[in-house]
Design a protein around this motif. Structure first.
Motif, PDB file in Angstrom:
ATOM      1  N   ASP A  63      14.888   9.291 -18.891  1.00 13.11           N
ATOM      2  CA  ASP A  63      13.953   8.099 -18.609  1.00 13.11           C
ATOM      3  C   ASP A  63      12.696   8.344 -18.657  1.00 13.11           C
ATOM      4  OD1 ASP A  63      16.317   7.240 -17.244  1.00 13.11           O
ATOM      5  OD2 ASP A  63      15.963   7.702 -15.319  1.00 13.11           O
ATOM      6  N   ALA A  64      11.902   9.521 -18.598  1.00 18.22           N
ATOM      7  CA  ALA A  64      10.787   9.645 -18.926  1.00 18.22           C
ATOM      8  C   ALA A  64      10.296   9.583 -20.296  1.00 18.22           C
ATOM      9  CB  ALA A  64      10.323  11.200 -18.543  1.00 18.22           C
ATOM     10  N   ALA A  65      10.951  10.123 -21.227  1.00 19.72           N
ATOM     11  CA  ALA A  65      10.909   9.768 -22.681  1.00 19.72           C
ATOM     12  C   ALA A  65      11.015   8.539 -23.151  1.00 19.72           C
ATOM     13  CB  ALA A  65      11.992  10.557 -23.453  1.00 19.72           C
ATOM     14  N   GLN A  66      12.088   7.704 -22.369  1.00 22.68           N
ATOM     15  CA  GLN A  66      12.303   6.380 -22.850  1.00 22.68           C
ATOM     16  C   GLN A  66      11.200   5.392 -22.342  1.00 22.68           C
ATOM     17  OE1 GLN A  66      14.768   4.851 -24.481  1.00 22.68           O
ATOM     18  NE2 GLN A  66      13.970   2.951 -24.629  1.00 22.68           N
ATOM     19  N   GLY A  67      10.685   5.577 -21.157  1.00 28.71           N
ATOM     20  CA  GLY A  67       9.351   5.085 -20.722  1.00 28.71           C
ATOM     21  C   GLY A  67       8.300   5.404 -21.699  1.00 28.71           C
ATOM     22  N   HIS A  68       8.053   6.432 -22.205  1.00 34.43           N
ATOM     23  CA  HIS A  68       6.993   6.759 -23.085  1.00 34.43           C
ATOM     24  C   HIS A  68       7.147   6.054 -24.338  1.00 34.43           C
ATOM     25  CE1 HIS A  68       3.432   8.922 -24.540  1.00 34.43           C
ATOM     26  NE2 HIS A  68       4.359   9.459 -25.472  1.00 34.43           N
ATOM     27  N   ALA A  69       8.343   6.193 -24.657  1.00 32.89           N
ATOM     28  CA  ALA A  69       8.640   5.482 -26.053  1.00 32.89           C
ATOM     29  C   ALA A  69       8.291   4.085 -26.035  1.00 32.89           C
ATOM     30  CB  ALA A  69      10.044   5.690 -26.523  1.00 32.89           C
ATOM     31  N   GLU A  70       8.397   3.206 -25.044  1.00 35.38           N
ATOM     32  CA  GLU A  70       8.227   2.055 -24.804  1.00 35.38           C
ATOM     33  C   GLU A  70       6.869   1.890 -24.688  1.00 35.38           C
ATOM     34  OE1 GLU A  70      10.863   0.733 -21.855  1.00 35.38           O
ATOM     35  OE2 GLU A  70      12.637   1.020 -22.767  1.00 35.38           O
ATOM     36  N   ASP A  71       6.149   2.567 -24.123  1.00 36.04           N
ATOM     37  CA  ASP A  71       4.653   2.687 -23.881  1.00 36.04           C
ATOM     38  C   ASP A  71       3.996   2.645 -25.308  1.00 36.04           C
ATOM     39  OD1 ASP A  71       2.136   2.243 -22.188  1.00 36.04           O
ATOM     40  OD2 ASP A  71       2.005   4.365 -22.918  1.00 36.04           O
ATOM     41  N   MET A  72       4.518   3.569 -26.205  1.00 37.53           N
ATOM     42  CA  MET A  72       3.926   3.887 -27.367  1.00 37.53           C
ATOM     43  C   MET A  72       3.876   2.472 -28.312  1.00 37.53           C
ATOM     44  SD  MET A  72       4.677   7.943 -28.581  1.00 37.53           S
ATOM     45  CE  MET A  72       6.383   7.631 -28.353  1.00 37.53           C
ATOM     46  N   LEU A  73       5.299   1.815 -28.044  1.00 31.90           N
ATOM     47  CA  LEU A  73       5.421   0.739 -28.955  1.00 31.90           C
ATOM     48  C   LEU A  73       4.675  -0.222 -28.551  1.00 31.90           C
ATOM     49  CD1 LEU A  73       9.234   1.078 -29.228  1.00 31.90           C
ATOM     50  CD2 LEU A  73       7.645   1.146 -31.148  1.00 31.90           C
ATOM     51  N   ARG A  74       4.451  -0.476 -27.150  1.00 34.58           N
ATOM     52  CA  ARG A  74       3.511  -1.601 -26.604  1.00 34.58           C
ATOM     53  C   ARG A  74       2.556  -1.439 -26.852  1.00 34.58           C
ATOM     54  NH1 ARG A  74       5.939  -1.269 -22.114  1.00 34.58           N
ATOM     55  NH2 ARG A  74       4.626   0.146 -21.206  1.00 34.58           N
ATOM     56  N   ARG A  75       1.927  -0.147 -26.608  1.00 34.69           N
ATOM     57  CA  ARG A  75       0.217  -0.021 -27.024  1.00 34.69           C
ATOM     58  C   ARG A  75      -0.096   0.474 -28.258  1.00 34.69           C
ATOM     59  NH1 ARG A  75      -2.409   2.546 -21.792  1.00 34.69           N
ATOM     60  NH2 ARG A  75      -0.788   4.157 -21.816  1.00 34.69           N
ATOM     61  N   ASP A  76       0.886   0.653 -29.390  1.00 34.27           N
ATOM     62  CA  ASP A  76       0.858   1.124 -30.619  1.00 34.27           C
ATOM     63  C   ASP A  76      -0.186   2.417 -30.525  1.00 34.27           C
ATOM     64  OD1 ASP A  76       0.832   0.513 -33.509  1.00 34.27           O
ATOM     65  OD2 ASP A  76      -0.937  -0.419 -33.630  1.00 34.27           O
ATOM     66  N   PHE A  78       1.076   6.908 -31.181  1.00 36.88           N
ATOM     67  CA  PHE A  78       1.989   7.975 -31.213  1.00 36.88           C
ATOM     68  C   PHE A  78       1.465   9.343 -30.871  1.00 36.88           C
ATOM     69  CE2 PHE A  78       4.798  10.700 -33.727  1.00 36.88           C
ATOM     70  CZ  PHE A  78       6.233  10.533 -33.087  1.00 36.88           C
ATOM     71  N   ASP A  79       1.679   9.730 -29.799  1.00 34.57           N
ATOM     72  CA  ASP A  79       1.339  10.829 -29.281  1.00 34.57           C
ATOM     73  C   ASP A  79       1.877  11.290 -27.941  1.00 34.57           C
ATOM     74  OD1 ASP A  79      -0.418  13.217 -28.720  1.00 34.57           O
ATOM     75  OD2 ASP A  79      -2.417  11.985 -29.299  1.00 34.57           O
ATOM     76  N   HIS A  80       1.931  12.561 -27.552  1.00 35.99           N
ATOM     77  CA  HIS A  80       2.433  13.139 -26.487  1.00 35.99           C
ATOM     78  C   HIS A  80       1.640  12.625 -25.527  1.00 35.99           C
ATOM     79  CE1 HIS A  80       4.916  15.929 -29.044  1.00 35.99           C
ATOM     80  NE2 HIS A  80       5.906  15.736 -28.136  1.00 35.99           N
ATOM     81  N   VAL A  81       0.226  12.477 -25.593  1.00 33.33           N
ATOM     82  CA  VAL A  81      -0.788  12.336 -24.658  1.00 33.33           C
ATOM     83  C   VAL A  81      -0.925  10.637 -24.652  1.00 33.33           C
ATOM     84  CG1 VAL A  81      -2.945  12.443 -23.537  1.00 33.33           C
ATOM     85  CG2 VAL A  81      -1.696  14.448 -24.351  1.00 33.33           C
ATOM     86  N   SER A  82      -0.739   9.750 -23.595  1.00 25.79           N
ATOM     87  CA  SER A  82      -1.070   8.417 -23.568  1.00 25.79           C
ATOM     88  C   SER A  82      -2.469   8.085 -23.793  1.00 25.79           C
ATOM     89  CB  SER A  82      -0.318   7.637 -22.566  1.00 25.79           C
ATOM     90  OG  SER A  82      -0.984   8.173 -21.272  1.00 25.79           O
ATOM     91  N   PRO A  83      -3.090   7.139 -24.179  1.00 27.16           N
ATOM     92  CA  PRO A  83      -4.714   6.464 -24.078  1.00 27.16           C
ATOM     93  C   PRO A  83      -5.015   6.808 -22.700  1.00 27.16           C
ATOM     94  CG  PRO A  83      -3.231   4.984 -25.522  1.00 27.16           C
ATOM     95  CD  PRO A  83      -2.018   6.106 -24.787  1.00 27.16           C
ATOM     96  N   ASP A  84      -4.445   6.583 -21.727  1.00 29.04           N
ATOM     97  CA  ASP A  84      -4.919   6.824 -20.306  1.00 29.04           C
ATOM     98  C   ASP A  84      -4.983   8.144 -19.970  1.00 29.04           C
ATOM     99  OD1 ASP A  84      -2.297   7.127 -19.876  1.00 29.04           O
ATOM    100  OD2 ASP A  84      -2.289   5.258 -18.588  1.00 29.04           O
ATOM    101  N   GLY A  85      -4.666   9.049 -20.709  1.00 28.89           N
ATOM    102  CA  GLY A  85      -4.569  10.574 -20.420  1.00 28.89           C
ATOM    103  C   GLY A  85      -3.166  11.155 -19.759  1.00 28.89           C
ATOM    104  N   THR A  86      -2.067  10.295 -19.738  1.00 33.05           N
ATOM    105  CA  THR A  86      -0.887  10.593 -19.037  1.00 33.05           C
ATOM    106  C   THR A  86      -0.168  11.790 -20.044  1.00 33.05           C
ATOM    107  OG1 THR A  86      -0.860   8.622 -17.911  1.00 33.05           O
ATOM    108  CG2 THR A  86       1.304   9.878 -17.811  1.00 33.05           C
ATOM    109  N   GLU A  87       0.410  12.863 -19.572  1.00 34.20           N
ATOM    110  CA  GLU A  87       1.145  13.873 -20.069  1.00 34.20           C
ATOM    111  C   GLU A  87       2.431  14.175 -19.887  1.00 34.20           C
ATOM    112  OE1 GLU A  87      -1.397  17.443 -20.213  1.00 34.20           O
ATOM    113  OE2 GLU A  87      -3.235  16.591 -20.904  1.00 34.20           O
ATOM    114  N   PRO A  88       3.308  14.728 -20.871  1.00 35.06           N
ATOM    115  CA  PRO A  88       4.609  14.901 -20.652  1.00 35.06           C
ATOM    116  C   PRO A  88       5.122  15.260 -19.293  1.00 35.06           C
ATOM    117  CG  PRO A  88       3.982  15.527 -22.471  1.00 35.06           C
ATOM    118  CD  PRO A  88       2.776  15.393 -21.790  1.00 35.06           C
ATOM    119  N   PHE A  89       4.284  16.278 -18.328  1.00 29.71           N
ATOM    120  CA  PHE A  89       4.694  16.541 -17.208  1.00 29.71           C
ATOM    121  C   PHE A  89       4.511  15.406 -16.234  1.00 29.71           C
ATOM    122  CE2 PHE A  89       4.330  19.145 -13.194  1.00 29.71           C
ATOM    123  CZ  PHE A  89       5.534  19.490 -13.236  1.00 29.71           C
ATOM    124  N   ASP A  90       3.219  14.807 -16.415  1.00 32.48           N
ATOM    125  CA  ASP A  90       3.194  13.514 -15.501  1.00 32.48           C
ATOM    126  C   ASP A  90       4.241  12.608 -15.602  1.00 32.48           C
ATOM    127  OD1 ASP A  90       0.386  14.479 -14.755  1.00 32.48           O
ATOM    128  OD2 ASP A  90      -0.220  13.604 -16.823  1.00 32.48           O
TER     129      ASP A  90
END
Length: 99
Positions: A63-76, A78-90
């Motif tokens: 679920d965490a990975a799917q949500g992150h994959a969808e976020d990467m697609l939506r916000r264009d 590709f990184d483990h850390v999202s543009p807002d600083g969210t990390e995998p453990f978060d």
């Protein structure tokens, strides 16, 4: 474990994350499930080669990975850390994981 094996598996999962939103969502979900199984098998083969134990599937991590994959697609991005600083453990905690 070779980073290229992990990167390849994650890239494939991220590329197919958008499939669930299409008209044939059930069929696409089946393909995504098979892709996740293949990624886990490939990761475990690399771990075995390195003398490490196998990993098992986790719904929370899926679920965490799917949500992150969808976020990467939506916000264009590709990184483990999202543009807002969210990390995998978060993301793991947000998906219902525990410390």
């Amino acid at each position: 474990m070779p980073r290229h094996s992990i990167r390849t598996a994650l890239t494939l999962i991220a590329a197919l994350a958008c499939l669930q939103a299409g008209p044939a969502a059930s069929q696409d979900a089946d393909r995504l499930t098979e892709l996740r199984k293949a990624a886990l098998a490939r990761t475990n083969a690399s771990r075995q080669d390195a003398g490490l134990g196998s990993l098992s599937r986790s719904t929370v991590l899926d679920d965490a990975a799917q949500g992150h994959a969808e976020d990467m697609l939506r916000r264009d991005y590709f990184d483990h850390v999202s543009p807002d600083g969210t990390e995998p453990f978060d993301r793991f905690l947000d998906a219902g994981g525990s410390r």
